[in-house]
Write a protein that holds these residues in place. Structure first.
Motif, PDB file in Angstrom:
ATOM      1  N   LEU A 270      50.842  45.780  35.796  1.00 55.11           N
ATOM      2  CA  LEU A 270      51.013  44.409  35.906  1.00 55.11           C
ATOM      3  C   LEU A 270      51.220  44.033  36.852  1.00 55.11           C
ATOM      4  CD1 LEU A 270      53.060  44.053  32.608  1.00 55.11           C
ATOM      5  CD2 LEU A 270      50.371  44.154  32.720  1.00 55.11           C
ATOM      6  N   HIS A 271      50.454  42.637  37.294  1.00 59.78           N
ATOM      7  CA  HIS A 271      50.721  42.403  38.885  1.00 59.78           C
ATOM      8  C   HIS A 271      51.092  40.645  38.445  1.00 59.78           C
ATOM      9  CE1 HIS A 271      49.299  45.901  40.553  1.00 59.78           C
ATOM     10  NE2 HIS A 271      48.205  45.832  39.821  1.00 59.78           N
ATOM     11  N   GLY A 272      52.078  40.276  39.477  1.00 57.26           N
ATOM     12  CA  GLY A 272      52.233  39.015  39.576  1.00 57.26           C
ATOM     13  C   GLY A 272      51.676  38.382  40.794  1.00 57.26           C
ATOM     14  N   MET A 273      50.973  37.172  41.008  1.00 57.94           N
ATOM     15  CA  MET A 273      50.339  36.649  42.120  1.00 57.94           C
ATOM     16  C   MET A 273      50.622  35.258  42.284  1.00 57.94           C
ATOM     17  SD  MET A 273      46.222  36.742  43.200  1.00 57.94           S
ATOM     18  CE  MET A 273      45.473  35.906  44.453  1.00 57.94           C
ATOM     19  N   TYR A 274      50.651  34.755  43.498  1.00 55.13           N
ATOM     20  CA  TYR A 274      50.693  33.189  43.850  1.00 55.13           C
ATOM     21  C   TYR A 274      49.924  32.918  44.816  1.00 55.13           C
ATOM     22  CZ  TYR A 274      52.926  28.916  45.278  1.00 55.13           C
ATOM     23  OH  TYR A 274      53.200  27.431  45.494  1.00 55.13           O
ATOM     24  N   PHE A 275      49.064  31.853  44.510  1.00 56.41           N
ATOM     25  CA  PHE A 275      48.045  31.379  45.616  1.00 56.41           C
ATOM     26  C   PHE A 275      48.396  29.958  46.066  1.00 56.41           C
ATOM     27  CE2 PHE A 275      44.196  31.699  47.740  1.00 56.41           C
ATOM     28  CZ  PHE A 275      43.830  30.408  47.843  1.00 56.41           C
ATOM     29  N   HIS A 276      48.713  30.042  47.325  1.00 56.54           N
ATOM     30  CA  HIS A 276      49.147  28.737  47.938  1.00 56.54           C
ATOM     31  C   HIS A 276      47.651  28.052  48.300  1.00 56.54           C
ATOM     32  CE1 HIS A 276      50.573  25.702  50.616  1.00 56.54           C
ATOM     33  NE2 HIS A 276      51.948  25.842  50.027  1.00 56.54           N
ATOM     34  N   VAL A 277      47.347  26.987  47.791  1.00 57.13           N
ATOM     35  CA  VAL A 277      46.243  26.551  47.958  1.00 57.13           C
ATOM     36  C   VAL A 277      45.870  25.975  49.489  1.00 57.13           C
ATOM     37  CG1 VAL A 277      44.454  24.738  47.265  1.00 57.13           C
ATOM     38  CG2 VAL A 277      45.680  25.859  45.533  1.00 57.13           C
ATOM     39  N   GLY A 278      47.008  25.276  50.032  1.00 60.78           N
ATOM     40  CA  GLY A 278      46.889  24.517  51.300  1.00 60.78           C
ATOM     41  C   GLY A 278      46.923  25.603  52.275  1.00 60.78           C
TER      42      GLY A 278
ATOM     43  N   ALA B 210      44.081  36.983  21.675  1.00 58.85           N
ATOM     44  CA  ALA B 210      42.892  37.787  21.376  1.00 58.85           C
ATOM     45  C   ALA B 210      42.303  38.084  22.689  1.00 58.85           C
ATOM     46  CB  ALA B 210      41.904  36.944  20.770  1.00 58.85           C
ATOM     47  N   ALA B 211      42.201  37.511  23.789  1.00 60.36           N
ATOM     48  CA  ALA B 211      41.680  37.903  25.159  1.00 60.36           C
ATOM     49  C   ALA B 211      42.366  39.185  25.676  1.00 60.36           C
ATOM     50  CB  ALA B 211      41.815  36.781  26.291  1.00 60.36           C
ATOM     51  N   ILE B 212      43.877  39.175  25.481  1.00 57.29           N
ATOM     52  CA  ILE B 212      44.471  40.154  25.965  1.00 57.29           C
ATOM     53  C   ILE B 212      44.358  41.477  25.098  1.00 57.29           C
ATOM     54  CG2 ILE B 212      46.938  40.999  26.186  1.00 57.29           C
ATOM     55  CD1 ILE B 212      47.905  38.152  26.502  1.00 57.29           C
ATOM     56  N   GLU B 213      44.366  41.414  23.763  1.00 59.11           N
ATOM     57  CA  GLU B 213      44.011  42.350  23.051  1.00 59.11           C
ATOM     58  C   GLU B 213      42.317  43.157  23.382  1.00 59.11           C
ATOM     59  OE1 GLU B 213      44.357  41.482  18.850  1.00 59.11           O
ATOM     60  OE2 GLU B 213      43.591  43.580  18.221  1.00 59.11           O
ATOM     61  N   TYR B 214      41.602  42.253  23.572  1.00 58.85           N
ATOM     62  CA  TYR B 214      40.448  42.726  23.830  1.00 58.85           C
ATOM     63  C   TYR B 214      40.164  43.420  24.987  1.00 58.85           C
ATOM     64  CZ  TYR B 214      35.076  42.651  24.074  1.00 58.85           C
ATOM     65  OH  TYR B 214      33.805  43.092  24.073  1.00 58.85           O
ATOM     66  N   ALA B 215      40.818  42.795  26.414  1.00 53.60           N
ATOM     67  CA  ALA B 215      40.850  43.356  27.529  1.00 53.60           C
ATOM     68  C   ALA B 215      41.600  44.761  27.311  1.00 53.60           C
ATOM     69  CB  ALA B 215      41.493  42.486  28.458  1.00 53.60           C
ATOM     70  N   VAL B 216      42.662  44.902  26.792  1.00 52.94           N
ATOM     71  CA  VAL B 216      43.425  46.165  26.994  1.00 52.94           C
ATOM     72  C   VAL B 216      42.797  47.317  25.901  1.00 52.94           C
ATOM     73  CG1 VAL B 216      45.600  47.196  26.404  1.00 52.94           C
ATOM     74  CG2 VAL B 216      45.394  44.877  27.563  1.00 52.94           C
ATOM     75  N   ASP B 217      42.505  46.816  24.798  1.00 52.33           N
ATOM     76  CA  ASP B 217      42.246  47.690  23.788  1.00 52.33           C
ATOM     77  C   ASP B 217      40.560  48.252  23.912  1.00 52.33           C
ATOM     78  OD1 ASP B 217      44.560  46.464  21.214  1.00 52.33           O
ATOM     79  OD2 ASP B 217      44.704  47.865  22.897  1.00 52.33           O
ATOM     80  N   VAL B 218      39.649  47.179  23.795  1.00 52.76           N
ATOM     81  CA  VAL B 218      38.271  47.204  24.041  1.00 52.76           C
ATOM     82  C   VAL B 218      37.762  47.578  25.396  1.00 52.76           C
ATOM     83  CG1 VAL B 218      36.141  46.396  23.146  1.00 52.76           C
ATOM     84  CG2 VAL B 218      38.125  45.982  22.004  1.00 52.76           C
ATOM     85  N   LEU B 219      38.137  46.870  26.499  1.00 55.58           N
ATOM     86  CA  LEU B 219      37.483  46.831  27.654  1.00 55.58           C
ATOM     87  C   LEU B 219      38.262  47.911  28.691  1.00 55.58           C
ATOM     88  CD1 LEU B 219      36.972  43.209  28.461  1.00 55.58           C
ATOM     89  CD2 LEU B 219      35.276  45.053  27.559  1.00 55.58           C
ATOM     90  N   LYS B 220      39.377  48.212  28.162  1.00 58.26           N
ATOM     91  CA  LYS B 220      40.314  49.154  28.576  1.00 58.26           C
ATOM     92  C   LYS B 220      40.628  49.074  30.354  1.00 58.26           C
ATOM     93  CE  LYS B 220      40.222  52.079  25.049  1.00 58.26           C
ATOM     94  NZ  LYS B 220      41.373  52.095  24.206  1.00 58.26           N
ATOM     95  N   VAL B 221      41.184  47.843  30.474  1.00 53.41           N
ATOM     96  CA  VAL B 221      41.270  47.317  31.918  1.00 53.41           C
ATOM     97  C   VAL B 221      42.348  48.185  32.415  1.00 53.41           C
ATOM     98  CG1 VAL B 221      40.401  45.118  31.339  1.00 53.41           C
ATOM     99  CG2 VAL B 221      42.808  45.387  31.030  1.00 53.41           C
ATOM    100  N   ARG B 222      42.329  48.269  33.569  1.00 55.17           N
ATOM    101  CA  ARG B 222      43.376  49.192  34.287  1.00 55.17           C
ATOM    102  C   ARG B 222      44.505  48.274  34.966  1.00 55.17           C
ATOM    103  NH1 ARG B 222      41.489  53.789  36.453  1.00 55.17           N
ATOM    104  NH2 ARG B 222      43.565  54.260  37.115  1.00 55.17           N
ATOM    105  N   SER B 223      44.534  46.968  35.055  1.00 55.32           N
ATOM    106  CA  SER B 223      45.267  46.143  35.509  1.00 55.32           C
ATOM    107  C   SER B 223      45.281  44.645  35.030  1.00 55.32           C
ATOM    108  CB  SER B 223      45.447  45.968  37.017  1.00 55.32           C
ATOM    109  OG  SER B 223      44.473  45.413  37.606  1.00 55.32           O
ATOM    110  N   ILE B 224      46.627  44.018  34.745  1.00 54.68           N
ATOM    111  CA  ILE B 224      46.540  42.659  34.372  1.00 54.68           C
ATOM    112  C   ILE B 224      47.354  41.945  35.513  1.00 54.68           C
ATOM    113  CG2 ILE B 224      47.073  41.027  32.726  1.00 54.68           C
ATOM    114  CD1 ILE B 224      46.955  43.133  30.624  1.00 54.68           C
TER     115      ILE B 224
ATOM    116  N   LEU C 145      51.943  38.364  46.507  1.00 54.44           N
ATOM    117  CA  LEU C 145      51.810  39.377  45.407  1.00 54.44           C
ATOM    118  C   LEU C 145      53.313  39.713  45.298  1.00 54.44           C
ATOM    119  CD1 LEU C 145      48.955  42.183  46.007  1.00 54.44           C
ATOM    120  CD2 LEU C 145      49.121  40.154  44.249  1.00 54.44           C
ATOM    121  N   LEU C 146      53.580  39.576  43.849  1.00 58.28           N
ATOM    122  CA  LEU C 146      55.202  39.986  43.300  1.00 58.28           C
ATOM    123  C   LEU C 146      55.434  41.608  43.650  1.00 58.28           C
ATOM    124  CD1 LEU C 146      57.566  39.016  42.089  1.00 58.28           C
ATOM    125  CD2 LEU C 146      56.593  39.976  39.740  1.00 58.28           C
ATOM    126  N   ALA C 147      56.207  41.728  44.712  1.00 59.72           N
ATOM    127  CA  ALA C 147      56.734  42.843  45.142  1.00 59.72           C
ATOM    128  C   ALA C 147      57.208  43.875  44.037  1.00 59.72           C
ATOM    129  CB  ALA C 147      57.808  42.759  46.278  1.00 59.72           C
TER     130      ALA C 147
END
Length: 806
Positions: free
Chosen positions: A769-777, A658-672, A783-785
């Motif tokens: 669509l973007h993939g991201m990895y955050f190293h906390v330490g 539901a969050a994905i559908e709302y973000a894409v179809d209603v809010l018209k986000v440009r990236s995920i 970012l996924l190339a």
């Protein structure tokens, strides 16, 4: 109006009449909680052998230890400002007391204790307790370590069956002869005591958990006493003379200056140890949620008054000096004490034992007590403290204080430590390196260290080496700038700019300009971030050269207005309802006035986020911080493991879908963006959970990570799977975190709204669509190339500042 006022006669009749349903108030009964009773017994069992051992180590009459334990429990426990701190004869006072007894005799030492108590009362009335905590922890730890070494070396002679000397050098010199003339009975009793002290808390299994509740000190001394009694060993034992011959305090007799120094030393050690102990008890109480509302935080000034009163009474009755004792205090909190009644009860038990248990106490071998005190002394040399002072580059202060206490005395050692600490601080403050380098693009001046008035001559000399009209960059690599240095820098900047040159003053990170604190108000993202000194985008007017005439702040961080997260604001960490209320109050007071207009606009216009950010629920992943975003920028979905369940009745999850559908179809986000992170608990659970068993909600949710687990190579599979550019994954858990991001992106593409938006595209690029990895330490984002590696696997590349400014 007169009708509203009752007549005097009516008032007299009704004044003491109670409602029929309310019983008349009676005298309040004194009640003691059961937790206090059990805790007092535990503390008593620890205090009894330790008090005798400390009295033995000082050379005082053994009854003096019992007197101090009883007075510390009853008087300091009743008057002191830390309800759960247990006071009595402390190991930290052993060296001081032993020196006093050797120089002035026992009765004069009691008088010195009384005078030290009076001095503590005066300090408490002056309310200077907090200032005592300003002493560097390295000095305090060094003092305790020096005392511990002195105690251990002296008691080692008694453990071996000999007699200790008056100072550490003499004890060390006499040790070879003592080793050559061992007393087997004393060594056997001491070895048994030390063995039980070490092993008793480490007993395994259920039996160990039950028996471990008994104090190791009591068990060790009791076992050594039983061994000596059953085997008939002939060795020195506790000798408690009749209380009728107990020595009390006498009038001080000695040189005035020497007596003053003795009183100051006793007051210093007693006060510092007690105040530090009270602070430590507050931390222990805070770690027990059930005590947070019932036990008040320590009143340090009142604690000084309580310690002073206890020392006056103890010295008057012929007892040892008194201070807060860490071992007994921590045992009191751990045993469940809820009020000062526990401390007072333990003092009452000591009185009963001193009057009724004398025959039993006289069976205790002195070697066992010496071994007990020696172990306490060794524990005072804490490896954790050494690591801490080394990490903070204060090991020199620690070492000098320890050596000074060992070889010269407590007061002399502390004075040496303070002198070295001041010298180290001045050295750090004046250690400023200023370099000038001419490059093709202009002149680069690098300032390393704190910029104070002491460095102004060097700074001015280097600045004037820059030719008129040249381009210059001044990089400040420090955390402090005083007013003199600021004015010098700003005056030169104005003059150089007026002569046709350009000046760029930056902070520690390249590209961060130094500006005045007043410009921080122009920062559009500061009000809603929880981190100070963050990098932010400013309006164009914010880059104008500041006016030095209005500067009234001396910190480089304040001038920078944004050089990396350095600390937290008040109210940003909430761990209890009180903290939550405090955080909300801080928001209403500090942040709401700044963001009210922006939030009002968002309320009118509705949310228009540009990005759906799907990440893990881990508390260390702060989306607004790592993306430099504010209200209205991100539509965030968080769950355990940053999973995107694929669509379908069996495997799907309506909440995420539901969050994905709302973000894409209603809010018209440009990236995920799907963001994973290091140290993910969900990934650890995937690796460690065995198949089968009860299907808990967590296990049912983790099934969405099984495809990620299937595509993750193991430790022995060599290369393969998604990887980080520039380095190999640290372990299988990190490889699984990376593979999970790639797998969840595939699940994301399977959702109808996402696949439709991706296929639609358009002139503006459509959905990304973007993939991201955050190293906390490392505080590093990857970012996924878009392009795969040489082996076709996905590659995560670091996001560097140079990537954004190139």
């Amino acid at each position: 109006m007169s009708a509203c006022v009752p007549a005097p006669a009516d008032s007299a009749r009704t004044k003491h009449v109670h409602p029929p349903h309310s019983p008349p108030p009676g005298p309040r009964r004194f009640r003691i909680a059961g937790a206090d009773v059990s805790a007092s017994i535990a503390v008593f069992l620890i205090a009894l052998p330790l008090s005798l051992g400390i009295a033995l180590a000082t050379g005082a009459p053994l009854q003096a230890g019992l007197v101090a334990a009883a007075v510390g429990g009853i008087v300091a426990g009743r008057i002191g400002g830390c309800p759960l701190q247990v006071s009595g004869p402390a190991a930290g006072l052993t060296v001081v007391t032993a020196d006093l007894i050797q120089q002035y005799g026992w009765r004069t030492t009691c008088a010195i204790t009384v005078l030290a108590g009076l001095a503590q009362l005066g300090l408490g009335c002056l309310r200077v307790a907090r200032s005592a905590l300003a002493v560097s922890p390295a000095i305090v730890h060094g003092m305790l370590a020096g005392i511990g070494v002195t105690i251990a070396v002296a008691q080692l002679h008694i453990v071996l069956g000999g007699t200790p000397q008056s100072a550490v050098p003499e004890n060390l010199a006499a040790l070879p002869a003592q080793l050559a003339n061992l007393h087997p009975a004393d060594v056997a009793v001491s070895a048994l005591t030390l063995t039980l002290l070490f092993l008793w808390p480490r007993l395994p299994g259920r039996v160990g958990r039950v028996l471990g509740k008994l104090p190791a000190a009591l068990i060790a001394v009791a076992a050594a006493t039983a061994l000596a009694a059953l085997t008939g060993l002939r060795l020195p034992k506790v000798d408690l003379p009749s209380w009728s011959s107990h020595a009390l305090a006498a009038l001080p007799d000695g040189p005035v200056l020497g007596m003053v120094a003795a009183v100051l030393t006793t007051t210093l050690v007693c006060s510092v140890q007690s105040l530090l102990g009270a602070v430590a008890v507050d931390k222990l109480v805070a770690a027990r949620p059930g005590l947070t509302g019932r036990v008040r935080r320590s009143d340090l000034d009142r604690e000084l008054l309580g310690q002073g009163a206890a020392n006056i009474v103890s010295g008057s009755l012929g007892g040892l000096p008194i201070a807060g004792v860490a071992v007994r205090s921590s045992a009191n909190v751990a045993a469940g004490a809820v009020s000062r009644n526990s401390t007072m009860l333990h003092g009452g038990y000591v009185v009963i034992a001193a009057l009724l248990l004398v025959p039993a106490l006289e069976l205790i071998p002195l070697a066992s007590l010496a071994a007990l005190v020696m172990s306490v002394g060794l524990k005072m040399v804490s490896l954790n403290h050494i690591r801490t002072v080394t990490r903070h580059r204060e090991v020199l202060v620690y070492a000098v204080t320890t050596g000074g206490v060992v070889f010269f005395g407590v007061l002399e050692g502390v004075a040496l430590g303070i002198a070295v600490a001041v010298g180290v601080a001045l050295h750090r403050l004046t250690r400023t390196r200023i370099t000038h380098e001419e490059t093709q693009g202009g002149h680069h001046i690098h300032v390393r260290g704190q910029l104070t008035f002491l460095a102004v001559p060097r700074l001015s000399r280097v600045l004037h080496q820059v030719p008129h009209g040249a381009d210059a960059v001044v990089e400040l690599d420090g955390s402090f700038m005083d007013h003199a240095a600021y004015e010098t820098l700003q005056d030169w900047q104005k003059t150089h700019t007026a002569q046709g040159g350009s000046v760029d003053i930056t902070g520690r990170r390249p590209g961060i300009r130094i500006s005045e604190p007043v410009e921080v108000d122009d920062c559009r993202c500061r009000p809603w971030t929880a981190w100070r000194n963050h990098q932010c985008e400013r309006p164009p007017t914010a880059t104008a050269p500041p006016d030095a005439g209005s500067q009234d702040t001396t910190g480089v961080a304040d001038l920078a207005g944004g050089t990396g997260g350095a600390g937290r604001r008040e109210g940003t960490t909430t761990s209890s309802p009180t903290d939550l209320a405090r955080g909300i109050s801080a928001f209403q007071r500090n942040t709401a006035p700044h963001v009210r207009g922006e939030l009002a606009r968002l309320a009118r216009e509705g949310q228009q986020p540009s990005q759906l950010f799907l990440t893990c629920a881990d508390s260390r992943v702060v989306t607004s911080m790592i993306t430099s975003s504010g209200p209205g920028d991100l539509f965030v979905v968080r769950n355990v493991g940053n999973f995107v369940p694929p669509p379908g009745e069996e495997s799907g999850d309506d909440s995420v879908s539901a969050a994905i559908e709302y973000a894409v179809d209603v809010l018209k986000v440009r990236s995920i963006t799907v963001c994973g992170h290091s140290g993910c608990g969900a990934m650890q659970a995937l690796l460690s959970t065995e198949p089968g068993g009860a299907q808990t909600p967590l296990k049912r949710w983790l099934r969405h990570g099984l495809p990620s687990l299937a595509r993750t190579p193991g430790d022995g599979d060599g290369a393969g799977g998604p990887r980080l550019a520039g380095r190999a994954a640290a372990d299988t858990a990190e490889r699984l975190c990376l593979a999970n991001v790639v797998q969840q992106l595939e699940h994301l593409r399977a959702h109808e709204s996402v696949s439709r938006a991706l296929a639609a595209g358009g002139a503006d690029g459509g959905l990304e669509l973007h993939g991201m990895y955050f190293h906390v330490g490392e505080a590093q984002a990857y970012l996924l190339a878009e392009e795969a590696g040489e082996d076709g696997e996905a590659v995560f590349r670091r996001v560097l500042e140079t990537d954004l400014t190139a």
